[in-house]
Design an enzyme around this catalytic site. Structure first.
Site, PDB file in Angstrom:
ATOM      1  N   SER A 144     -23.130 -38.763 -20.369  1.00  0.00           N
ATOM      2  CA  SER A 144     -22.795 -37.436 -20.877  1.00  0.00           C
ATOM      3  C   SER A 144     -21.633 -37.569 -21.839  1.00  0.00           C
ATOM      4  O   SER A 144     -20.763 -38.444 -21.671  1.00  0.00           O
ATOM      5  CB  SER A 144     -22.403 -36.514 -19.726  1.00  0.00           C
ATOM      6  OG  SER A 144     -21.822 -35.313 -20.213  1.00  0.00           O
ATOM      7  N   TYR A 159     -16.878 -35.326 -12.644  1.00  0.00           N
ATOM      8  CA  TYR A 159     -18.057 -35.688 -13.429  1.00  0.00           C
ATOM      9  C   TYR A 159     -17.656 -36.515 -14.652  1.00  0.00           C
ATOM     10  O   TYR A 159     -18.274 -37.544 -14.947  1.00  0.00           O
ATOM     11  CB  TYR A 159     -18.786 -34.413 -13.842  1.00  0.00           C
ATOM     12  CG  TYR A 159     -20.133 -34.628 -14.471  1.00  0.00           C
ATOM     13  CD1 TYR A 159     -21.255 -34.883 -13.690  1.00  0.00           C
ATOM     14  CD2 TYR A 159     -20.304 -34.545 -15.854  1.00  0.00           C
ATOM     15  CE1 TYR A 159     -22.506 -35.063 -14.266  1.00  0.00           C
ATOM     16  CE2 TYR A 159     -21.546 -34.724 -16.434  1.00  0.00           C
ATOM     17  CZ  TYR A 159     -22.647 -34.983 -15.632  1.00  0.00           C
ATOM     18  OH  TYR A 159     -23.872 -35.157 -16.209  1.00  0.00           O
TER      19      TYR A 159
END
Length: 236
Positions: A144, A159
């Site tokens: 990501s 994350y």
């Protein structure tokens, strides 16, 4: 379902019962891979597989459990004798409610254990099955832009840390596996309308999967150790 042969290429997609993983698995099965949906819940995996081509099969895998990973690798060795493509897609805890100073570090640890160390465990376990075959062997880590140090902010700390660590793993594996001809890349699928990304995300799972499939399909002289979205480099 057609029985697998030792010459049929095998693709493994972790976290493949929904979203991007399911879309990637569907296309790989259509491309002719014996595609293994590696999922924590086999019942959900079988439900997903019923919507996919017959080349798709289901195996139980908890990437955070070393024993589960070892059993999974043994089953693939005994049944197929090879792995050609590994897509490390399993991920948890897009922690939009946290900030770095207030973060629950137990949750951070759990996130790292799935998103980064889990991918490491699976890569270690399956690398011997990948090193036996050529060409076309790929490891694709679904990362990501949240993990880009260049653009990192205070959002989603667990994350973001896990994806930065996953990107580091990409670099490490790419360097070690280059002599074996195994290409290893990180891919950001973009903001995708999944359970994690939410319903307002602008990309469909199929559109997110396209970046992952690009990294699977690159030629043997293509890039390794890179970070990409839509086939274009992203800053680390």
């Amino acid at each position: 379902m057609q029985e697998p042969t030792k010459t049929t290429p095998v693709a493994v997609v972790t976290g493949a019962n929904r979203g991007i993983g399911k879309a990637v698995a569907a296309q790989l099965a259509r491309d002719g891979y014996r595609t293994v949906l590696a999922v924590r819940d086999p019942a959900r995996g079988r439900a997903a597989a019923r919507e996919l081509p017959a080349q798709a099969t289901v195996e139980q895998l908890d990437v955070a459990d070393a024993d589960s990973v070892a059993r999974f690798a043994r089953r693939l060795r005994d049944r197929y004798g090879r792995v050609d493509v590994l897509v490390n897609n399993a991920a948890v805890n897009y922690d939009t409610w946290q900030d770095p100073l207030g973060a629950d570090l137990d949750l951070v640890r759990d996130t790292l254990d799935v998103n980064a160390i889990g991918a490491w465990r699976v890569s270690q376990a399956l690398a011997p099955l990948m090193r036996r075959h050529s060409p076309g062997r790929r490891i694709v880590n679904v990362s990501s832009e949240s993990g880009s140090l260049t653009d990192m902010h205070a959002a989603t700390p667990a994350y973001a840390m896990s994806k930065a660590a996953l990107n580091a793993l990409t670099r490490l594996l790419a360097a070690q596996l280059a002599p074996d001809g195994i290409l290893v890349n990180s891919v950001c699928p973009g903001w995708v309308a999944t359970d994690m990304g939410g319903p307002t995300a602008p990309r469909t799972p199929a559109q997110g999967a396209a970046s992952v499939l690009w990294a699977v399909r690159i030629p043997d002289d293509g890039p390794t150790g890179g970070f990409f979205r839509d086939g274009q480099p992203l800053p680390w």
